[in-house]
Scaffold this active site. Sequence first.
Site, PDB file in Angstrom:
ATOM      1  N   GLU B  71       0.813  -1.223   0.000  1.00  0.00           N
ATOM      2  CA  GLU B  71       0.000   0.000   0.000  1.00  0.00           C
ATOM      3  C   GLU B  71       0.841   1.266   0.000  1.00  0.00           C
ATOM      4  O   GLU B  71       0.518   2.222  -0.676  1.00  0.00           O
ATOM      5  CB  GLU B  71      -0.910   0.045   1.243  1.00  0.00           C
ATOM      6  CG  GLU B  71      -2.145  -0.804   1.156  1.00  0.00           C
ATOM      7  CD  GLU B  71      -1.860  -2.256   1.451  1.00  0.00           C
ATOM      8  OE1 GLU B  71      -0.687  -2.600   1.705  1.00  0.00           O
ATOM      9  OE2 GLU B  71      -2.825  -3.042   1.437  1.00  0.00           O
ATOM     10  N   PHE B  97      -6.451  -0.972   6.761  1.00  0.00           N
ATOM     11  CA  PHE B  97      -5.058  -1.031   6.330  1.00  0.00           C
ATOM     12  C   PHE B  97      -4.420   0.351   6.248  1.00  0.00           C
ATOM     13  O   PHE B  97      -3.287   0.487   5.776  1.00  0.00           O
ATOM     14  CB  PHE B  97      -4.934  -1.702   4.952  1.00  0.00           C
ATOM     15  CG  PHE B  97      -5.531  -3.077   4.865  1.00  0.00           C
ATOM     16  CD1 PHE B  97      -5.804  -3.636   3.626  1.00  0.00           C
ATOM     17  CD2 PHE B  97      -5.832  -3.820   6.003  1.00  0.00           C
ATOM     18  CE1 PHE B  97      -6.350  -4.916   3.529  1.00  0.00           C
ATOM     19  CE2 PHE B  97      -6.377  -5.084   5.923  1.00  0.00           C
ATOM     20  CZ  PHE B  97      -6.651  -5.636   4.673  1.00  0.00           C
ATOM     21  N   HIS B 140     -10.785  -5.824  10.079  1.00  0.00           N
ATOM     22  CA  HIS B 140     -11.416  -5.650   8.767  1.00  0.00           C
ATOM     23  C   HIS B 140     -12.813  -5.058   8.886  1.00  0.00           C
ATOM     24  O   HIS B 140     -13.633  -5.235   8.013  1.00  0.00           O
ATOM     25  CB  HIS B 140     -11.539  -7.004   8.037  1.00  0.00           C
ATOM     26  CG  HIS B 140     -10.257  -7.533   7.486  1.00  0.00           C
ATOM     27  ND1 HIS B 140      -9.231  -7.965   8.278  1.00  0.00           N
ATOM     28  CD2 HIS B 140      -9.843  -7.701   6.200  1.00  0.00           C
ATOM     29  CE1 HIS B 140      -8.236  -8.391   7.516  1.00  0.00           C
ATOM     30  NE2 HIS B 140      -8.578  -8.237   6.252  1.00  0.00           N
TER      31      HIS B 140
END
Lengths: 323, 338, 366
Positions: B71, B97, B140
């Site tokens: 990322e 994330f 998540h």
Amino acid sequence: MQLNRDVLTESYRKMRTIRAFEEKVHDLFETGALPGFVHLYAGEEASAVGVCAHLDDEDRIVSTHRGHGHCIAKGCDVEGMMLELFGRRSGVCGGKGGSMHIADLSKGMMGANAIVGGGPPLACGAALAAKTLKTGKVAVTFTGDGGSNQGTTLESLNLASVWKLPMLFVFENNGYAESTGSGWSVAGGDILRRAHAFDMPGFQVDGFDFFAVHEIAGEAVERARRGEGPTLIEVKFGRFYGHHEGDAQTYRAKGEVERLRADHDCLKNFRQRVTEAALLTGSELDAIDAEVDRAIESAVAVSRKAADPDPAVDLLTDVYIRY
Amino acid sequence: MARILTYRDALREALRQAMEEDPTVILMGEDIAGGKGAPGEQDAWGGDMGVTKGLWGQFGDARVIDTPISEASYIGAAVGAATCGLRPVAELMFVDFMGVCFDQLLNQAAKFRYMFGGKAKTPVVIRTQYGAGYRTAAQHSQTLYSMFAHVPGLKVVVPSTAYDAKGLLISAIRDDDPVIFFEHKVLYDEARDDVPEAPYAIPFGEANFVREGDDVTIVALGRMVHFAAKAADVLAKNGVSCELIDPRTISPLDEDSILESVEKTGRLVVVDESYPRCSMAADIAGLVVDKAFHALKAPIRQVTAPHTPVPFAPVLEDAFIPSPAKIEAAVRSVMKGA
Amino acid sequence: MSERITAITMPKWGMAMDEGTVVVWHVAEGASVAESQEVVDVESPKIANAIEAKRAGVLRRQVAPLGSVLPVGGLIGVIADADVTDPEIDAFVAGYEPPEAALSDSGPSIATVEANGRTIAYLDIGAGDPPIVMVHGFGGSLASFMFNQSSLAEDRRVIAIDLPGHGASSKDVGDGSALSLADAIAAAIDVIGLTRFHLVGHSLGGAVCLHLAELRPAQVASVTLIASAGLGPEIDGAFIDAFVAAERRKEMTDVATKLYADESIVTRRVVEDMLRMKRIDGASKAMATIATQQFPGGRQSAAAPTDSGVPLLVIWGEADRVIPVAHAALASGAQRHIVAGAGHMVHAEAHAEVSRAIAEFCNAHP
């Protein structure tokens, strides 16, 4: 090494400008005239100028917190830079960036970056844009030995290789990441070895030698323009000053800086080589020295008198283009 | 014709139309096509939730780009490319994330315009999935949009309906500032709406009045708008008239609409799926206390998740997420002046 | 249904409405009620308006109490003559069943035709010829007639059309003139397959209808103009400019309130619907083109033809702030119907009265 007179004089002028600028900033900082942090590039001029000699305004570079040298090498306005360091409204960033965020996008200089490792992903983006828009331009990311260990840098090496991006990773290894030695902090000692890990050509070069840097960089830039992907260049040299101004540098060996200045000054090396090869004369170089000194003096004089930004107006502007 | 699309399909249509209109719009992200470098099918996933499915087939490798799982580098590349003439739409697969790439947004994208004296333009969109409800657990399922709204220089969008999702994403792509676009994972399938076929753009900083009412103002975000609407229906049958406001964008935030409404009703309940500390609920409550204190007839109630990570076990996750019943209870308490 | 007893039922205002809530009763049980008087306010998530009495009589029963939610077609109240007995009313209420059409789940949906390179959207309900074709005004859509179309469709086919540049029709408006728009509608009417029809036009749509009548005098049975453009030079230019420029709720609310005498009709929902239409790519530009062509500098640029020989009814709200009611007198030979206390959107504000006037006029000129 056959470089024409224009390239030689222009390169010398730029290196000399960087040296004069940094020495002047050192003096100004000592008198308390400059706010904030400055990180000086004196001693490293051959790297910035040797690489940027192959780039035009539409090629892009990203730098580190030690960005004055790259700015000047890329053609940024010296007076605008000095004004910026003074925090003046007419500085190249309106007085709102300062030394660590100095930038001029019109010259393809995407900014000094105060975040170690902040540059490489951005340079990948510039290279991706060049590839997508088929401009034939390249991107160069200048990173330090400290930045070579940052996750963002390693990810960017991988990404550039996987996407075959038209770019150069120039690692300026001056031996110190702040106060710790790169021989210790870089696993394996040489940043060069990382090129192999990420499947790209890698070179190590003497950063005190303008001609060596210039030659290797030229090959890498051509490679990138041909669409053959990224290259890693590790430039080995040393900085004449501390990590930042105010750094007592007690982590360096006794006499280390004095020896650098005496025996490894890239400007002296350059002068010796071109005069011995009768490419330029000593007095031509002296004339450039004098012009550069006058230009720096003038920039300082202007900056001392220039207006500050206006808190009532400039504080709140340019957060967004349109909110 | 009333053409009902899901939130997911509306987003895909926005991306497709934006890419058809402007060749500098490119997409990148993990598995947004899927199958890159693998021996089987290309466009195998079309994104983890299928939003980008089919776009690789139409636009190809150069404009729909699978990335390695890195990322920091590809979000940073999107930011860098945005300053160099492209209009990238990068996907951060789960907002959870953000930790591995936040610098690229916090210190780079958000600050170029200001740090470089008004001379930089960074038209990047980061699309990201958020929210609880599918038992995807602590790493998540978070909300986290307040952490982006906190940063000057970023714009933050939280659409609650399929109609809003398409119009706001088109606006985000056309916007020259960096935009973080939050898509609630449960709404991909559960939000359906009449969506015009033609492209359209909804302006930022313009709240939607889902219901008009006189007794209490409810401000809700994302999936919570639907829960608040359910609560409002029940309350209406019991004689409580709720005004339900969906800000749609939290940066810029349509403060005027919220303040006007509270001046009218005198009561405020804010519903935010986020953790309670430093949430949008706290932000909006603070704003109203600052600017409309004298209009208030009751304390402001904030209906949020608790100060815990998102649990896995279904019974626990269901207790974590603010429910219509909790919203109803909060409204009742402010109606009593408590 | 006995004519002595009349049901007040939940109307269908616009395609999206499935049910409504009874909000306010204006008339008490046992009180007299006049034709067109507002009897009860109902609201759905998108729309709020008053149901007007279709006939004079006595409000014998408030069947649905405040707050009750009924599906479209559901029985809300009963108006009857004074001499009808209570047991008769009871029997009526007990035996009431909504008509089949109101119960069906699949309502009519907007259809489109391709005509002369454009997509034209329209809503086609009801049966019975000749049909009525309804043409909305500047910045509107076929939903402009949501309070009229269903009730008119009880007796005949009614087609409400989206002009080019508006609603779901193509955004290409040609040179933006009423004549261009009329050509586009004429082409669409041909593709839909109408041979003889009544026209009803509001505001700019009125000018379009006048051009259509001149283009197709043999096909047009009658023209009803509602607060029409094309009769006189005056128009509120500031309103037009503001409408073209409006992109946010505040701006659009100011514009919308000018359309009505009763500003309480302008709910946030009404404003949002107007914004939704304008957000569509090309809609603002189309409106700007029409405005520049038809309403330059705050004046109407061209008169529409009024001498096609087709029977003409002119309806206007006395309190119209956009196009002055004085223009109603400018269509010579026309029947006139002025509605007191109503604004530019007279067909929404006094919907029962206007629908009845239209129906009567169409019946009188088959």
